[in-house]
Design an enzyme around this catalytic site. Structure first.
Site, PDB file in Angstrom:
ATOM      1  N   ASP A 129       1.434   6.114   5.904  1.00  7.99           N
ATOM      2  CA  ASP A 129       0.550   5.311   5.145  1.00  7.99           C
ATOM      3  C   ASP A 129       0.973   4.551   4.001  1.00  7.99           C
ATOM      4  O   ASP A 129       0.276   3.596   3.089  1.00  7.99           O
ATOM      5  CB  ASP A 129      -0.916   5.763   5.015  1.00  7.99           C
TER       6      ASP A 129
ATOM      7  N   LYS B 170       0.951  -1.221  -0.124  1.00  7.27           N
ATOM      8  CA  LYS B 170       0.127   0.028   0.069  1.00  7.27           C
ATOM      9  C   LYS B 170       1.000   1.279   0.075  1.00  7.27           C
ATOM     10  O   LYS B 170       1.560   1.472   1.006  1.00  7.27           O
ATOM     11  CB  LYS B 170      -0.920  -0.100   1.246  1.00  7.27           C
TER      12      LYS B 170
ATOM     13  N   GLU C 227      -9.633   3.339   2.450  1.00 13.11           N
ATOM     14  CA  GLU C 227      -9.255   3.522   1.013  1.00 13.11           C
ATOM     15  C   GLU C 227      -8.215   2.503   0.715  1.00 13.11           C
ATOM     16  O   GLU C 227      -7.917   2.251  -0.423  1.00 13.11           O
ATOM     17  CB  GLU C 227      -8.754   4.944   0.756  1.00 13.11           C
TER      18      GLU C 227
ATOM     19  N   LYS D  64     -10.632  12.288   8.854  1.00 12.97           N
ATOM     20  CA  LYS D  64      -9.974  11.775  10.006  1.00 12.97           C
ATOM     21  C   LYS D  64     -10.083  12.873  11.061  1.00 12.97           C
ATOM     22  O   LYS D  64      -9.749  14.159  10.551  1.00 12.97           O
ATOM     23  CB  LYS D  64      -8.738  11.354   9.961  1.00 12.97           C
TER      24      LYS D  64
ATOM     25  N   ASP E 256     -12.521   6.534   4.077  1.00  5.93           N
ATOM     26  CA  ASP E 256     -11.337   6.383   4.848  1.00  5.93           C
ATOM     27  C   ASP E 256     -10.934   4.781   4.900  1.00  5.93           C
ATOM     28  O   ASP E 256      -9.665   4.529   5.240  1.00  5.93           O
ATOM     29  CB  ASP E 256     -11.541   6.575   6.349  1.00  5.93           C
TER      30      ASP E 256
ATOM     31  N   ARG F 171      -7.873  -0.637   1.080  1.00 10.53           N
ATOM     32  CA  ARG F 171      -8.213  -1.910   0.318  1.00 10.53           C
ATOM     33  C   ARG F 171      -8.632  -1.672  -0.942  1.00 10.53           C
ATOM     34  O   ARG F 171      -8.754  -2.466  -1.896  1.00 10.53           O
ATOM     35  CB  ARG F 171      -9.691  -2.512   1.112  1.00 10.53           C
TER      36      ARG F 171
ATOM     37  N   ASP G 257      -2.855   9.986   4.105  1.00 12.07           N
ATOM     38  CA  ASP G 257      -4.403   9.703   4.252  1.00 12.07           C
ATOM     39  C   ASP G 257      -5.114  10.486   5.220  1.00 12.07           C
ATOM     40  O   ASP G 257      -4.922  10.610   6.469  1.00 12.07           O
ATOM     41  CB  ASP G 257      -4.497   7.880   4.840  1.00 12.07           C
TER      42      ASP G 257
HETATM   43  N1  BES Z   1      -4.556   4.255   7.064  1.00  8.24           N
HETATM   44  C1  BES Z   1      -5.387   3.948   7.777  1.00  8.24           C
HETATM   45  C2  BES Z   1      -5.215   2.595   8.869  1.00  8.24           C
HETATM   46  C3  BES Z   1      -4.550   3.159  10.181  1.00  8.24           C
HETATM   47  C4  BES Z   1      -4.979   3.854  11.194  1.00  8.24           C
HETATM   48  C5  BES Z   1      -3.063   2.977  10.199  1.00  8.24           C
HETATM   49  C6  BES Z   1      -4.312   4.084  12.257  1.00  8.24           C
HETATM   50  C7  BES Z   1      -2.184   3.434  11.170  1.00  8.24           C
HETATM   51  C8  BES Z   1      -2.938   4.015  12.289  1.00  8.24           C
HETATM   52  C9  BES Z   1      -6.713   3.150   6.996  1.00  8.24           C
HETATM   53  O1  BES Z   1      -6.802   3.755   5.518  1.00  8.24           O
HETATM   54  C10 BES Z   1      -7.946   3.596   7.789  1.00  8.24           C
HETATM   55  O2  BES Z   1      -8.282   4.900   7.668  1.00  8.24           O
HETATM   56  N2  BES Z   1      -8.611   2.567   7.867  1.00  8.24           N
HETATM   57  C11 BES Z   1      -9.921   2.619   8.655  1.00  8.24           C
HETATM   58  C12 BES Z   1     -11.043   2.002   8.160  1.00  8.24           C
HETATM   59  C13 BES Z   1     -12.497   2.035   8.532  1.00  8.24           C
HETATM   60  C14 BES Z   1     -12.837   3.302   8.030  1.00  8.24           C
HETATM   61  C15 BES Z   1     -13.142   0.729   8.271  1.00  8.24           C
HETATM   62  C16 BES Z   1      -9.747   2.591  10.244  1.00  8.24           C
HETATM   63  O3  BES Z   1      -9.099   1.741  10.581  1.00  8.24           O
HETATM   64  O4  BES Z   1     -10.221   3.391  11.019  1.00  8.24           O
HETATM   65 ZN    ZN Z   2      -4.977   4.421   4.983  1.00  6.36          ZN
HETATM   66 MN    MN Z   3      -7.905   5.596   5.480  1.00  5.22          MN
END
Ligand code: BES
Ligand code: ZN
Ligand code: MN
Length: 510
Positions: free
Chosen positions: A296, A273, A357, A285, A355, A359, A278
């Site tokens: 990210d 990735k 994103e 966020k 968010d 996947r 992000d």
């Molecule tokens: N890049 C983030 C995941 C992340 C969060 C990595 C905190 C490291 C620290 C990812 O893109 C994300 O935002 N995931 C969301 C998914 C949710 C919206 C289903 C998450 O984990 O909150």
């Molecule tokens: Zn992300």
């Molecule tokens: Mn995200």
């Protein structure tokens, strides 16, 4: 990045004249053979007084005595470092202790501004391959890293610009030790490259930078490199990458690096990735901590950096790295909750949360890589979910797979390298959580089992190919405190991937 010179010497360490000499000992009060009586006395006294007992992580810094009447050691300083009792420990535990020793020595090199250091490999490590030189050197190189390119150097003090030269003293097997040192140098330099990319801020590390890195690497080491730009990505029907990129002023890239031996029978596909920042997009966020989302792209960095070592070691297996790269912004054209996109393989997806994103871009990259290269196995690395941090903290990478035998091999590589992995389940029930009423799937499965439903999404894009997903959200930065893990990005995954590829003959045997 400064490249440290490493010399293996069969001479006596007593001849070393540099800034810092490291002696490694254990709880059996092991001392290396030396003719210098004063040094022998000093070393013995530390144990006799009880000031030092050779425990793990114990370190004492001292200065060799000067006596005009007899030869005395000419190293400027000496550190004595303990390993504890290793005799009953497993190989991965010993490895980790030795990397820790290397990291401690690196910290002391910085403290004493020692750019020329030496290590005496103790006899009690002689049963190990290369006398533990590989792990000690890894610890030294990884622990010597700092990301300071945007800081002005302090003008008042003598600056330390990293360890320049390491001499390793050992009377045995100098060829085997040399080989261990080479392996450590390759894998550590790769890990440091990953840290370098990941530590760059979002404005200075964009998809363009990823592409330039890959091109340069390909040119230097004759890898094949192909960069797909925005219009090509759109034409190929990669609705995930295009969708995530819609809210951004910076175009996306799909980066492919290939190591193809003249003759090969198996192919390993690595996907990372490469989300260079992000913000969450329209499902934005919270502000607090958002700056960390420059990390990210750690999965993409790990995958490309691993190719740095693959290119030089040239294994008899094809290795292909694919990195989808974009940032996730909320410009006026941005993807909106409720939008439906179509992925590379035709699967449609309801974007419930912009968010989620990672996947979306990985789905296209996985489907593309699997179709084009027909790999024997796929490993993807991604900072994919906050949920994996809730589950496993910052100490283990989360793993999900459709092939337990393959996963076991990668788990062992992680363990050997001090990058522990924990497998989570991936039953069908989790997949049901991403069913959508309006499209084939949706991009979130709710709060419950968030890391697993993210993996269930990815699984839709690998067909039956043996596949492993590593969620490195908890370990890519803020990784467990260790002497050789420096501030910022950890470079996690790189050494594990390299170990896995080095042993491909065994690891692809399922
Ligand atoms: N890049 C983030 C995941 C992340 C969060 C990595 C905190 C490291 C620290 C990812 O893109 C994300 O935002 N995931 C969301 C998914 C949710 C919206 C289903 C998450 O984990 O909150
Ligand atoms: Zn992300
Ligand atoms: Mn995200």
């Amino acid at each position: 990045m400064n490249e440290t010179k490493i010399v293996v010497s069969g001479k006596s360490f007593e001849q070393y004249r540099g800034s810092l000499l490291a002696i490694i000992t254990n709880e059996d009060k092991y001392l290396p053979f030396c003719t210098d009586k004063l040094l022998k006395k000093q070393l013995t006294k530390m144990f006799d007084t009880g000031d030092f007992s050779g425990k793990k992580n114990e370190l004492i810094l001292f200065y060799p005595a000067v006596d005009k009447r007899q030869d005395s050691i000419s190293a400027k300083r000496i550190v004595q470092v303990g390993t504890g009792n290793l005799s009953t420990e497993s190989q991965p535990v010993i490895n980790e202790i030795l990397r820790g020793v290397g990291g401690l020595i690196a910290q002391n090199a910085e403290k004493t501004k020692s750019e020329d250091i030496a290590i005496v490999l103790p006899d009690f490590l002689k049963a190990l391959k290369g006398c533990g030189a590989e792990q000690i050197v890894e610890g030294l190189l990884l622990g010597d890293y700092r990301f300071i390119k945007y800081k002005k150097p302090a003008t008042d003090k003598k600056t330390f610009s990293g360890i320049k030269k390491i001499t390793i003293y050992c009377k045995k097997d100098s060829r085997v030790i040399r080989r261990s040192v080479n392996r450590a140098q390759l894998s550590s330099q790769a890990a440091l490259k990953a840290r370098d990319m990941a530590n760059e801020p979002g404005n200075l590390w964009t998809p363009q930078h990823f592409a330039a890195f890959a091109r340069k690497l390909a040119k230097k080491h004759s890898l094949k490199c192909k960069i797909y730009d925005k219009s090509q990505i759109a034409r190929m029907g990669m609705g995930g990458i295009i969708g995530v990129n819609q809210g951004s002023a910076t175009p996306p890239k799909l980066i492919v690096l290939e190591h193809t031996p003249k003759k090969f029978s198996k192919t390993i596909l690595l996907v990372g990735k490469g989300l260079t920042f992000d913000s969450g997009g329209i499902s934005i966020k919270p502000a607090s901590g958002m700056q960390d989302m420059k990390y990210d792209m750690c999965g993409g960095a790990a995958v490309l950096a691993s190719m740095h070592s693959v290119a030089q070691e040239k294994p008899d297996v094809r290795v292909v790295a694919v990195v989808p790269s974009t940032d996730n912004m909320s410009g006026s054209k941005a993807l909106k909750p409720g939008d439906i996109i179509t992925h590379y393989n035709g699967i449609t997806s309801e974007v419930v949360n912009t968010d989620a994103e990672g996947r979306l871009i990985l789905a296209d990259a996985l489907a593309f890589g699997v179709k084009k290269y027909k790999p024997d196995c796929v490993i993807d690395l991604a900072t994919l979910t906050g949920a994996v941090i809730i589950g496993l903290g910052h100490h283990r990478t989360g793993m999900m797979t459709n092939n337990d035998a393959l996963a076991e091999q990668l788990k062992q590589s992680g363990e050997y390298c001090g990058e522990p992995i924990w497998q989570l389940p991936l039953d069908e029930e989790y997949t049901n959580q991403i069913d959508s009423d309006v499209a084939d799937i949706k991009n979130t499965g709710g709060k419950a089992g968030g890391s697993i439903t993210a993996a269930a999404y990815l699984q839709k894009f690998v067909d039956k190919t043996p596949w492993i997903h590593l969620d490195i959200a908890g370990t890519a930065w803020d990784f467990t405190k260790k002497s050789y893990i420096t501030k910022g990005a950890s470079g996690v995954g790189v050494r594990t991937l390299i170990h896995f590829i080095r042993n491909w003959n065994k690891t692809l045997n399922f």
